[in-house]
Design an enzyme around this catalytic site. Structure first.
Site, mmCIF file in Angstrom:
data_model
loop_
_atom_site.group_PDB
_atom_site.id
_atom_site.type_symbol
_atom_site.label_atom_id
_atom_site.label_comp_id
_atom_site.label_asym_id
_atom_site.label_seq_id
_atom_site.Cartn_x
_atom_site.Cartn_y
_atom_site.Cartn_z
ATOM 1 C CB CYS A 1 11.086 -12.522 -21.127
ATOM 2 S SG CYS A 1 9.723 -13.661 -21.059
ATOM 3 C CG HIS B 1 7.996 -17.120 -19.037
ATOM 4 N ND1 HIS B 1 7.694 -16.153 -18.109
ATOM 5 C CD2 HIS B 1 8.375 -18.215 -18.351
ATOM 6 C CE1 HIS B 1 7.880 -16.641 -16.908
ATOM 7 N NE2 HIS B 1 8.287 -17.885 -17.012
ATOM 8 C CG HIS B 2 7.050 -14.594 -24.191
ATOM 9 N ND1 HIS B 2 6.759 -14.235 -22.897
ATOM 10 C CD2 HIS B 2 5.897 -15.067 -24.721
ATOM 11 C CE1 HIS B 2 5.478 -14.464 -22.653
ATOM 12 N NE2 HIS B 2 4.931 -14.978 -23.742
HETATM 13 ZN ZN LIG Z 1 7.743 -12.957 -21.528
#
Ligand SMILES: [Zn+2]
Length: 197
Positions: A88, A90-91
């Site tokens: 992911c 975003h993380h």
């Molecule tokens: Zn994420």
């Protein structure tokens, strides 16, 4: 994991020492003792893992399909349950699941194992599941110019189940349709019913 494992992210390989250094710094910053035995090799291990899980940047996903020609078959072709692992964006946390690809050729077909290679090239990067789904559909559409293509991707996201809303076991399902699949509900349900078998 499906496909070859022999290609690695070359940027990671050439920046190995720096990445190891920064992993060690992060370990210190979260309060760890970087000298304890279990962590001594961790920066090197993380770096080797990055070579592999970010190997997708080394390939042009358009080139892995290895198009062949077959004028005969213009019926639905489905390759389902292609297991993928991605990160992911975003993380930087893993998400993983299965991709299912269906298409109706119009003269050009791809080797069935090549569809798994396409999924691998698109997922071994920092990604979001929505973009994985549309990229697979777009590349199939561009390279094979089929009558239609439909892609369904299922994913379990560690950033959702291990932190934040903490919903273990919840799956995200995304789909993308191109060509005849856009206009024909019958075709979409044929594809979906074949996925359930
Ligand atoms: Zn994420």
């Amino acid at each position: 994991m499906a496909g070859k494992k022999d290609y690695v992210n070359s940027a990671v390989s050439s920046n190995r020492e720096q990445i190891e250094h920064h992993v060690r710094e992060i370990l210190k910053l979260i309060g760890e003792d970087v000298e304890r035995e279990g962590l001594l090799e961790t920066p090197a291990r993380v770096t080797r893992m990055y070579e592999e899980i970010f190997a997708g940047y080394e390939v042009d996903p358009r080139e892995v399909l290895g198009v062949t020609f077959d004028e005969q078959h213009e019926e639905l072709v489905i390759v389902r349950d292609i297991v993928y692992y991605s990160q992911c964006e975003h993380h930087m946390a893993p998400f993983f699941g299965k991709a299912h690809i269906g298409y109706i050729p119009s003269g050009k077909i791809a080797g069935l194992s090549k569809l798994a290679r396409l999924v691998e090239a698109v997922t071994r990067r920092l990604q979001v599941q929505e973009r994985i789904t549309s990229q697979i559909a777009n590349i199939m559409d561009e390279v094979l110019q089929p009558h239609g293509v439909m892609v369904v991707v299922e994913g379990e996201h560690l950033c959702m189940c291990a932190r934040g809303v903490k919903k273990p076991g919840s799956k995200t399902v995304t789909s993308a349709v191109r060509g005849d699949f856009r206009t024909s509900a019958a075709l979409r349900s044929e594809f979906l019913s074949l996925l359930k078998q």
